[in-house]
Design an enzyme around this catalytic site. Structure first.
Site, PDB file in Angstrom:
ATOM      1  N   CYS A  11      11.846  18.588   4.873  1.00 48.66           N
ATOM      2  CA  CYS A  11      11.911  19.264   3.576  1.00 48.66           C
ATOM      3  C   CYS A  11      12.331  20.711   3.834  1.00 48.66           C
ATOM      4  O   CYS A  11      12.647  21.072   4.967  1.00 48.66           O
ATOM      5  CB  CYS A  11      10.613  19.152   2.776  1.00 48.66           C
ATOM      6  SG  CYS A  11       9.221  20.058   3.416  1.00 48.66           S
ATOM      7  N   CYS A  83      13.216  16.356  -0.223  1.00 50.41           N
ATOM      8  CA  CYS A  83      13.635  17.211  -1.340  1.00 50.41           C
ATOM      9  C   CYS A  83      15.154  17.276  -1.344  1.00 50.41           C
ATOM     10  O   CYS A  83      15.799  17.069  -0.321  1.00 50.41           O
ATOM     11  CB  CYS A  83      13.020  18.601  -1.234  1.00 50.41           C
ATOM     12  SG  CYS A  83      13.584  19.590   0.152  1.00 50.41           S
ATOM     13  N   CYS A  90      20.850  19.162   5.224  1.00 46.72           N
ATOM     14  CA  CYS A  90      20.449  18.576   6.503  1.00 46.72           C
ATOM     15  C   CYS A  90      21.658  18.470   7.416  1.00 46.72           C
ATOM     16  O   CYS A  90      22.728  18.038   6.988  1.00 46.72           O
ATOM     17  CB  CYS A  90      19.857  17.189   6.277  1.00 46.72           C
ATOM     18  SG  CYS A  90      19.333  16.362   7.786  1.00 46.72           S
TER      19      CYS A  90
END
EC number: 1.20.4.4
Length: 134
Positions: A11, A83, A90
């Protein structure tokens, strides 16, 4: 004994959701999976996340808030973003790393009941994964 698979919960700040997911993951998946969590940034473990998990008799006081480790990310069997921010920023993962998104609201800065609700939702989701593999 067969090697354990690795699951990596991500997250934004590795403060609330991914900390809870790591704890639930260790409870429900620990016999078959190495469970880790990290964030795009490091915000420290939220004291209310610790308190919320204590309510369900899971102690996360020794968990640390960590930035994404490329070695774990690139070797994980499953990367789970929790999230939309973590999902969108990412780092890329190799083609053999399965990546999924399980979105949960961020309880940080909200009422206590939000920490409890998100804790329970994450726990239920990981329990379902432990039972069905999905």
């Amino acid at each position: 004994m067969e090697n354990k698979k690795t699951i990596y919960f991500l997250c934004t700040g590795n403060s609330c959701r991914s900390q809870m997911a790591e704890a639930w993951g260790k409870q429900y998946l620990g016999d078959k999976w190495n469970v880790y969590s990290a964030g795009i940034e490091v915000h420290g473990v939220n004291p209310n996340a610790i308190k919320a998990m204590n309510e369900v008799n899971i102690d996360i006081t020794n968990q640390t808030s960590d930035i994404i480790d490329a070695n774990i990310l690139n070797r994980a069997d499953l990367v789970v973003t929790l999230c939309s921010h973590a999902d969108s920023v990412c780092p890329s993962t190799p083609p053999d790393v399965n990546r999924v998104h399980w979105g949960f609201d961020d309880p940080a800065g909200k009422e206590w009941s939000e920490f409890q609700r998100v804790r329970d939702e994450i726990g239920e989701r990981i329990k379902r994964f432990s039972e069905t593999g999905e």
